[in-house]
Design a protein around this motif. Structure first.
Motif, short mmCIF file in Angstrom:
data_model
loop_
_atom_site.label_atom_id
_atom_site.label_comp_id
_atom_site.label_asym_id
_atom_site.label_seq_id
_atom_site.Cartn_x
_atom_site.Cartn_y
_atom_site.Cartn_z
N GLY A 134 8.45 98.58 64.81
CA GLY A 134 8.56 100.02 64.58
C GLY A 134 7.52 100.78 65.38
N ALA A 135 7.70 102.09 65.44
CA ALA A 135 6.78 102.92 66.19
C ALA A 135 5.45 103.04 65.46
CB ALA A 135 7.38 104.31 66.41
N TRP A 136 4.35 103.02 66.22
CA TRP A 136 3.02 103.16 65.64
C TRP A 136 2.90 104.48 64.90
CZ3 TRP A 136 -1.94 104.76 68.59
CH2 TRP A 136 -3.05 104.52 67.78
N LEU A 137 2.39 104.43 63.69
CA LEU A 137 2.21 105.58 62.80
C LEU A 137 3.50 106.06 62.14
CD1 LEU A 137 -0.32 107.98 64.57
CD2 LEU A 137 -0.74 106.44 62.67
N SER A 138 4.66 105.47 62.53
CA SER A 138 5.91 106.02 61.99
C SER A 138 5.95 105.94 60.47
CB SER A 138 7.11 105.27 62.58
OG SER A 138 7.08 103.90 62.22
N GLU A 139 5.55 104.80 59.92
CA GLU A 139 5.61 104.68 58.47
C GLU A 139 4.62 105.63 57.80
OE1 GLU A 139 7.88 103.11 56.80
OE2 GLU A 139 8.75 102.57 58.70
N GLY A 140 3.44 105.76 58.40
CA GLY A 140 2.46 106.65 57.81
C GLY A 140 2.85 108.11 57.85
N THR A 141 3.58 108.50 58.89
CA THR A 141 3.93 109.91 59.03
C THR A 141 5.23 110.26 58.31
OG1 THR A 141 5.06 109.43 61.13
CG2 THR A 141 2.76 110.12 61.25
N LEU A 142 6.07 109.28 58.06
CA LEU A 142 7.36 109.59 57.44
C LEU A 142 7.37 109.37 55.94
CD1 LEU A 142 9.83 108.09 60.09
CD2 LEU A 142 9.13 110.46 59.78
N LEU A 143 6.44 108.55 55.44
CA LEU A 143 6.42 108.31 54.00
C LEU A 143 5.82 109.50 53.29
CD1 LEU A 143 5.18 104.62 53.82
CD2 LEU A 143 7.45 105.46 53.33
N GLN A 144 6.54 110.09 52.37
CA GLN A 144 6.00 111.15 51.54
C GLN A 144 6.49 110.97 50.13
OE1 GLN A 144 6.44 115.00 53.39
NE2 GLN A 144 8.43 114.49 54.07
N LEU A 145 5.77 111.57 49.21
CA LEU A 145 6.15 111.50 47.80
C LEU A 145 7.11 112.63 47.49
CD1 LEU A 145 2.63 110.79 46.36
CD2 LEU A 145 4.45 109.17 46.82
N GLY A 146 8.37 112.50 47.88
CA GLY A 146 9.31 113.55 47.58
C GLY A 146 10.02 114.05 48.82
N ASP A 216 12.55 105.66 46.64
CA ASP A 216 12.90 105.55 48.06
C ASP A 216 13.81 104.36 48.31
OD1 ASP A 216 11.29 107.72 48.51
OD2 ASP A 216 9.61 106.57 49.33
N ALA A 217 14.58 104.45 49.38
CA ALA A 217 15.38 103.30 49.82
C ALA A 217 14.43 102.24 50.38
CB ALA A 217 16.38 103.73 50.88
N PHE A 218 14.65 100.99 50.00
CA PHE A 218 13.73 99.93 50.40
C PHE A 218 13.89 99.59 51.87
CE2 PHE A 218 12.73 95.51 51.26
CZ PHE A 218 11.46 95.38 50.72
N THR A 219 12.77 99.49 52.57
CA THR A 219 12.72 98.92 53.92
C THR A 219 11.50 98.01 53.98
OG1 THR A 219 11.35 100.65 54.92
CG2 THR A 219 13.75 101.01 54.92
N LEU A 220 11.57 96.98 54.79
CA LEU A 220 10.44 96.06 54.91
C LEU A 220 9.22 96.78 55.45
CD1 LEU A 220 9.27 93.23 54.73
CD2 LEU A 220 10.19 92.79 57.04
N ALA A 221 9.44 97.68 56.41
CA ALA A 221 8.31 98.39 57.01
C ALA A 221 7.59 99.27 55.98
CB ALA A 221 8.80 99.24 58.19
N SER A 222 8.36 100.02 55.20
CA SER A 222 7.71 100.91 54.23
C SER A 222 7.03 100.11 53.13
CB SER A 222 8.74 101.88 53.63
OG SER A 222 9.71 101.19 52.87
N PHE A 223 7.66 99.00 52.71
CA PHE A 223 7.03 98.18 51.67
C PHE A 223 5.73 97.57 52.19
CE2 PHE A 223 6.13 94.32 49.34
CZ PHE A 223 6.37 94.70 48.02
N THR A 224 5.76 97.07 53.42
CA THR A 224 4.55 96.48 54.01
C THR A 224 3.46 97.52 54.15
OG1 THR A 224 5.91 94.91 55.25
CG2 THR A 224 3.65 95.23 56.01
#
Length: 261
Positions: A134-146, A216-224
């Motif tokens: 995945g793209a660097w920072l993508s999980e950090g920038t796309l994960l939000q609470l809501g 949220d919908a489960f993805t390996l990247a977001s869980f990791t």
């Protein structure tokens, strides 16, 4: 033989530990009493904020449960909030005898937590990308609470709720409490008990974000990503104290909501 009329001496009151200064401040966790008191603005921002907003679509576990209570009964929500506040006050009273309160540490705690929030956003995002792609920072920038449709006040409220209550549940309860239980009941050495509790609590912290209809919908990247964030918050809680963990968590979520979201 006459009995002595002298009264036995009173036990000495426990001495309060002095607050570290200078470089020792950076190597010593903030006092538990200080941490508890300094996090009260986050606690109030969340519980009062829920009363002042129309937040009914929170995807995080804590807000989902709190909103359900609020929807069922305003009185019940107020009672629950007061019960939690009472628990905080009782904890503070127990800590007051042998711990040192540093109210002036609020600004340093917020400053340090702001730095940690940027560091974690970059480093955990990079690590996740290296491990699962995945793209660097993508999980950090796309994960939000809501969802992205939340207004500014709602985002602040949700960040405060996650910052305070998730740290209480996953770091204080599951990590610290779990490590203590493993030491006492399983007779594990302290380091091993802490390592197991850190891994289990971080796994559950990540998994909690996928629970319920609004999870949220489960993805390996977001869980990791969330698992490693859980480990990072464990480290902050263990080595810098509860207040730093709470404010880092809250400020991180605010960054995601307002800067990178």
């Amino acid at each position: 033989m006459t009995k002595s009329s002298e009264r036995p001496p009173k036990p000495a009151a426990p001495t309060k530990a002095k607050a570290p200064t200078g470089w020792r401040r950076l190597a010593t966790p903030y006092d538990p009493l200080t941490s508890l008191v300094l996090t009260m603005p986050v606690f109030l921002a969340y519980h009062l904020g829920l009363l002042l907003t129309d937040l009914r679509n929170g995807a995080d576990l804590v807000t989902g449960l709190m909103v359900e209570v609020l929807d069922r009964s305003l009185l019940g929500y107020v009672a629950l909030t007061l019960a939690i506040a009472a628990g905080v006050i009782l904890a503070g009273r127990r800590l007051r005898a042998s711990h040192h309160l540093e109210l002036r540490s609020l600004v340093p705690v917020i400053g340090e937590s702001t730095i940690w929030s940027f560091v974690l956003l970059v480093s955990v995002g990079w690590l996740t990308a290296q491990l699962v792609g995945g793209a660097w920072l993508s999980e950090g920038t796309l994960l939000q609470l809501g969802p992205r449709t939340l207004g500014p006040i709602e985002r602040v409220v949700m960040a405060a709720g996650a910052g305070f209550h998730e740290e209480v549940l996953f770091r204080v309860g599951l990590f610290a409490g779990g490590a203590a239980a493993l030491e006492r009941w399983a007779k594990l050495p302290g380091a091993r008990a802490a390592a197991i509790a850190a891994i289990v609590s971080s796994f559950l912290f990540s998994a909690a974000h996928y629970v319920g209809g609004l999870g949220d919908a489960f993805t390996l990247a977001s869980f990791t990503f969330r698992f490693f964030m859980g480990l990072a918050f464990v480290a902050l809680y263990r080595f810098r104290g509860f207040a730093v963990a709470v404010y880092t968590h809250t400020i991180y979520d605010l960054l995601v909501f307002f800067v990178f979201g």
